[in-house]
Design a protein around this motif. Structure first.
Motif, PDB file in Angstrom:
ATOM      1  N   PHE A  39       0.867  -1.175   0.000  1.00 11.19           N
ATOM      2  CA  PHE A  39       0.000   0.000   0.000  1.00 11.19           C
ATOM      3  C   PHE A  39       0.904   1.224   0.000  1.00 11.19           C
ATOM      4  CE2 PHE A  39      -2.392  -3.388   1.981  1.00 11.19           C
ATOM      5  CZ  PHE A  39      -3.575  -3.339   1.263  1.00 11.19           C
ATOM      6  N   VAL A  40       0.565   2.220  -0.809  1.00 11.63           N
ATOM      7  CA  VAL A  40       1.390   3.427  -0.924  1.00 11.63           C
ATOM      8  C   VAL A  40       0.533   4.681  -0.848  1.00 11.63           C
ATOM      9  CG1 VAL A  40       3.207   2.294  -2.278  1.00 11.63           C
ATOM     10  CG2 VAL A  40       1.307   3.427  -3.458  1.00 11.63           C
ATOM     11  N   THR A  41       1.178   5.757  -0.435  1.00 16.07           N
ATOM     12  CA  THR A  41       0.578   7.084  -0.478  1.00 16.07           C
ATOM     13  C   THR A  41       1.704   8.077  -0.696  1.00 16.07           C
ATOM     14  OG1 THR A  41      -0.999   8.582   0.606  1.00 16.07           O
ATOM     15  CG2 THR A  41       0.722   7.636   2.001  1.00 16.07           C
ATOM     16  N   SER A  42       1.410   9.172  -1.335  1.00 19.45           N
ATOM     17  CA  SER A  42       2.403  10.222  -1.558  1.00 19.45           C
ATOM     18  C   SER A  42       1.969  11.487  -0.841  1.00 19.45           C
ATOM     19  CB  SER A  42       2.574  10.500  -3.050  1.00 19.45           C
ATOM     20  OG  SER A  42       3.168   9.398  -3.685  1.00 19.45           O
ATOM     21  N   LEU A  43       2.952  12.115  -0.198  1.00 20.34           N
ATOM     22  CA  LEU A  43       2.697  13.342   0.545  1.00 20.34           C
ATOM     23  C   LEU A  43       3.725  14.397   0.186  1.00 20.34           C
ATOM     24  CD1 LEU A  43       2.145  11.856   4.129  1.00 20.34           C
ATOM     25  CD2 LEU A  43       0.380  12.501   2.473  1.00 20.34           C
ATOM     26  N   THR A  44       3.325  15.638   0.344  1.00 19.43           N
ATOM     27  CA  THR A  44       4.282  16.739   0.300  1.00 19.43           C
ATOM     28  C   THR A  44       4.356  17.301   1.712  1.00 19.43           C
ATOM     29  OG1 THR A  44       2.637  18.445  -0.229  1.00 19.43           O
ATOM     30  CG2 THR A  44       3.716  17.324  -2.092  1.00 19.43           C
ATOM     31  N   PHE A  45       5.482  17.917   2.010  1.00 18.47           N
ATOM     32  CA  PHE A  45       5.683  18.526   3.314  1.00 18.47           C
ATOM     33  C   PHE A  45       6.859  19.486   3.217  1.00 18.47           C
ATOM     34  CE2 PHE A  45       7.754  14.435   3.073  1.00 18.47           C
ATOM     35  CZ  PHE A  45       9.070  14.706   3.403  1.00 18.47           C
ATOM     36  N   GLU A  46       7.046  20.271   4.247  1.00 18.12           N
ATOM     37  CA  GLU A  46       8.175  21.197   4.319  1.00 18.12           C
ATOM     38  C   GLU A  46       9.039  20.815   5.511  1.00 18.12           C
ATOM     39  OE1 GLU A  46       7.089  25.424   3.977  1.00 18.12           O
ATOM     40  OE2 GLU A  46       5.099  24.692   3.428  1.00 18.12           O
ATOM     41  N   MET A  47      10.346  20.841   5.318  1.00 16.22           N
ATOM     42  CA  MET A  47      11.269  20.630   6.422  1.00 16.22           C
ATOM     43  C   MET A  47      11.361  21.938   7.201  1.00 16.22           C
ATOM     44  SD  MET A  47      12.053  17.466   5.960  1.00 16.22           S
ATOM     45  CE  MET A  47      13.493  17.046   6.927  1.00 16.22           C
ATOM     46  N   GLU A  48      11.734  21.834   8.490  1.00 19.15           N
ATOM     47  CA  GLU A  48      11.825  23.004   9.359  1.00 19.15           C
ATOM     48  C   GLU A  48      13.265  23.155   9.866  1.00 19.15           C
ATOM     49  OE1 GLU A  48       8.136  23.795  11.864  1.00 19.15           O
ATOM     50  OE2 GLU A  48       8.169  21.599  11.739  1.00 19.15           O
ATOM     51  N   PRO A  49      14.054  24.010   9.211  1.00 21.85           N
ATOM     52  CA  PRO A  49      15.466  24.159   9.578  1.00 21.85           C
ATOM     53  C   PRO A  49      15.714  24.573  11.025  1.00 21.85           C
ATOM     54  CG  PRO A  49      15.026  25.188   7.470  1.00 21.85           C
ATOM     55  CD  PRO A  49      13.695  24.805   8.048  1.00 21.85           C
ATOM     56  N   ASP A  50      14.708  25.097  11.715  1.00 24.65           N
ATOM     57  CA  ASP A  50      14.865  25.483  13.116  1.00 24.65           C
ATOM     58  C   ASP A  50      14.631  24.312  14.072  1.00 24.65           C
ATOM     59  OD1 ASP A  50      15.390  28.061  12.292  1.00 24.65           O
ATOM     60  OD2 ASP A  50      13.321  28.731  12.552  1.00 24.65           O
ATOM     61  N   CYS A  51      14.237  23.161  13.556  1.00 21.68           N
ATOM     62  CA  CYS A  51      13.937  22.003  14.406  1.00 21.68           C
ATOM     63  C   CYS A  51      15.118  21.043  14.491  1.00 21.68           C
ATOM     64  CB  CYS A  51      12.721  21.250  13.870  1.00 21.68           C
ATOM     65  SG  CYS A  51      11.172  22.124  14.120  1.00 21.68           S
ATOM     66  N   TYR A  52      15.185  20.335  15.584  1.00 20.49           N
ATOM     67  CA  TYR A  52      16.229  19.346  15.831  1.00 20.49           C
ATOM     68  C   TYR A  52      16.300  18.333  14.677  1.00 20.49           C
ATOM     69  CZ  TYR A  52      18.669  15.403  17.953  1.00 20.49           C
ATOM     70  OH  TYR A  52      19.538  14.369  18.200  1.00 20.49           O
ATOM     71  N   GLY A  53      17.488  18.136  14.161  1.00 17.71           N
ATOM     72  CA  GLY A  53      17.705  17.152  13.099  1.00 17.71           C
ATOM     73  C   GLY A  53      17.399  17.652  11.699  1.00 17.71           C
ATOM     74  N   GLU A  54      16.791  18.819  11.587  1.00 13.77           N
ATOM     75  CA  GLU A  54      16.398  19.347  10.281  1.00 13.77           C
ATOM     76  C   GLU A  54      17.222  20.566   9.880  1.00 13.77           C
ATOM     77  OE1 GLU A  54      12.070  19.456   9.520  1.00 13.77           O
ATOM     78  OE2 GLU A  54      11.820  18.635  11.539  1.00 13.77           O
ATOM     79  N   GLU A  55      18.293  20.835  10.592  1.00  5.76           N
ATOM     80  CA  GLU A  55      19.068  22.060  10.394  1.00  5.76           C
ATOM     81  C   GLU A  55      19.525  22.269   8.955  1.00  5.76           C
ATOM     82  OE1 GLU A  55      19.266  20.774  14.623  1.00  5.76           O
ATOM     83  OE2 GLU A  55      19.746  19.751  12.748  1.00  5.76           O
ATOM     84  N   ASP A  56      19.986  21.248   8.287  1.00  4.47           N
ATOM     85  CA  ASP A  56      20.470  21.372   6.904  1.00  4.47           C
ATOM     86  C   ASP A  56      19.512  20.757   5.890  1.00  4.47           C
ATOM     87  OD1 ASP A  56      22.877  22.639   7.680  1.00  4.47           O
ATOM     88  OD2 ASP A  56      23.717  20.697   8.240  1.00  4.47           O
ATOM     89  N   ALA A  57      18.267  20.579   6.284  1.00  2.99           N
ATOM     90  CA  ALA A  57      17.296  19.883   5.437  1.00  2.99           C
ATOM     91  C   ALA A  57      16.769  20.766   4.313  1.00  2.99           C
ATOM     92  CB  ALA A  57      16.137  19.385   6.278  1.00  2.99           C
ATOM     93  N   SER A  58      16.449  20.113   3.199  1.00  6.52           N
ATOM     94  CA  SER A  58      15.825  20.755   2.039  1.00  6.52           C
ATOM     95  C   SER A  58      15.204  19.632   1.210  1.00  6.52           C
ATOM     96  CB  SER A  58      16.875  21.498   1.214  1.00  6.52           C
ATOM     97  OG  SER A  58      17.707  20.572   0.542  1.00  6.52           O
ATOM     98  N   PRO A  59      14.454  19.975   0.169  1.00  8.71           N
ATOM     99  CA  PRO A  59      13.908  18.915  -0.688  1.00  8.71           C
ATOM    100  C   PRO A  59      15.003  18.026  -1.291  1.00  8.71           C
ATOM    101  CG  PRO A  59      12.742  20.947  -1.103  1.00  8.71           C
ATOM    102  CD  PRO A  59      13.911  21.288  -0.206  1.00  8.71           C
ATOM    103  N   ARG A  60      16.196  18.566  -1.468  1.00  7.85           N
ATOM    104  CA  ARG A  60      17.308  17.782  -2.020  1.00  7.85           C
ATOM    105  C   ARG A  60      18.092  17.053  -0.944  1.00  7.85           C
ATOM    106  NH1 ARG A  60      16.047  21.992  -4.219  1.00  7.85           N
ATOM    107  NH2 ARG A  60      17.312  23.481  -3.105  1.00  7.85           N
ATOM    108  N   ASN A  61      17.822  17.374   0.330  1.00  4.87           N
ATOM    109  CA  ASN A  61      18.555  16.780   1.441  1.00  4.87           C
ATOM    110  C   ASN A  61      17.597  16.501   2.593  1.00  4.87           C
ATOM    111  OD1 ASN A  61      20.700  15.962   3.126  1.00  4.87           O
ATOM    112  ND2 ASN A  61      20.835  18.023   3.995  1.00  4.87           N
ATOM    113  N   LEU A  62      16.876  15.396   2.474  1.00  5.11           N
ATOM    114  CA  LEU A  62      15.965  15.016   3.548  1.00  5.11           C
ATOM    115  C   LEU A  62      16.796  14.364   4.641  1.00  5.11           C
ATOM    116  CD1 LEU A  62      12.976  13.603   1.491  1.00  5.11           C
ATOM    117  CD2 LEU A  62      13.286  15.884   2.426  1.00  5.11           C
ATOM    118  N   THR A  63      16.838  14.985   5.799  1.00  5.95           N
ATOM    119  CA  THR A  63      17.708  14.530   6.879  1.00  5.95           C
ATOM    120  C   THR A  63      17.173  13.268   7.556  1.00  5.95           C
ATOM    121  OG1 THR A  63      16.596  16.090   8.343  1.00  5.95           O
ATOM    122  CG2 THR A  63      18.654  16.817   7.322  1.00  5.95           C
ATOM    123  N   GLN A  64      18.099  12.516   8.121  1.00  2.00           N
ATOM    124  CA  GLN A  64      17.747  11.249   8.774  1.00  2.00           C
ATOM    125  C   GLN A  64      16.719  11.474   9.875  1.00  2.00           C
ATOM    126  OE1 GLN A  64      21.103   8.954   9.987  1.00  2.00           O
ATOM    127  NE2 GLN A  64      19.877   7.394  10.962  1.00  2.00           N
TER     128      GLN A  64
END
Length: 134
Positions: A39-64
């Protein structure tokens, strides 16, 4: 991660995908032997660079963190990274998630319109994190 929204790619209109309910499709798993279905679903979302673990996140760099937390929390795996869409997007991330259990995908979709992020804490000198939905 914030602003979760449904995303319906053109591939869902093909005969390879069977619509189960709004935003959820069944297809053959690309990762297992035989005719196992996923079963699959597709979502869009925005990363939050001010949040823990998301500091360097972007659509090209989804952080662990928080992606790993999301996968663990909902018993999921990534089935499509939508590389071309993520490569050209400045803020919106595109991702397809899969599970062998329909209930896991249904639970994931409860994030639509919400935030999902990690909050760190220390225990015995080690750093861990809890996932929060709001």
């Amino acid at each position: 991660m914030k602003n979760f929204k449904n995303y319906t790619p053109e591939k869902y209109a093909t005969s390879d995908f069977q619509k189960i309910e709004e935003g959820i499709y069944k297809t053959k798993s690309r990762y297992s032997v035989g005719d196992e279905e996923v079963f699959v679903t597709s979502l869009t979302f925005e990363m939050e660079p001010d949040c823990y673990g998301e500091e360097d996140a972007s659509p090209r760099n989804l952080t662990q963190v928080p992606i790993e937390g999301l996968l663990d929390e909902f018993n999921l795996f990534v089935t499509d990274f939508y590389e071309q869409l993520n490569e050209t997007s400045e803020t919106i991330c595109y991702q397809e998630f899969g599970s062998f259990d329909l209930a896991d995908i249904q639970k994931l979709r409860t994030l639509i319109g919400k935030r999902f992020y990690a909050v760190p804490y220390m225990e015995n000198g080690e750093e861990y994190y809890n996932m929060v939905t709001e």
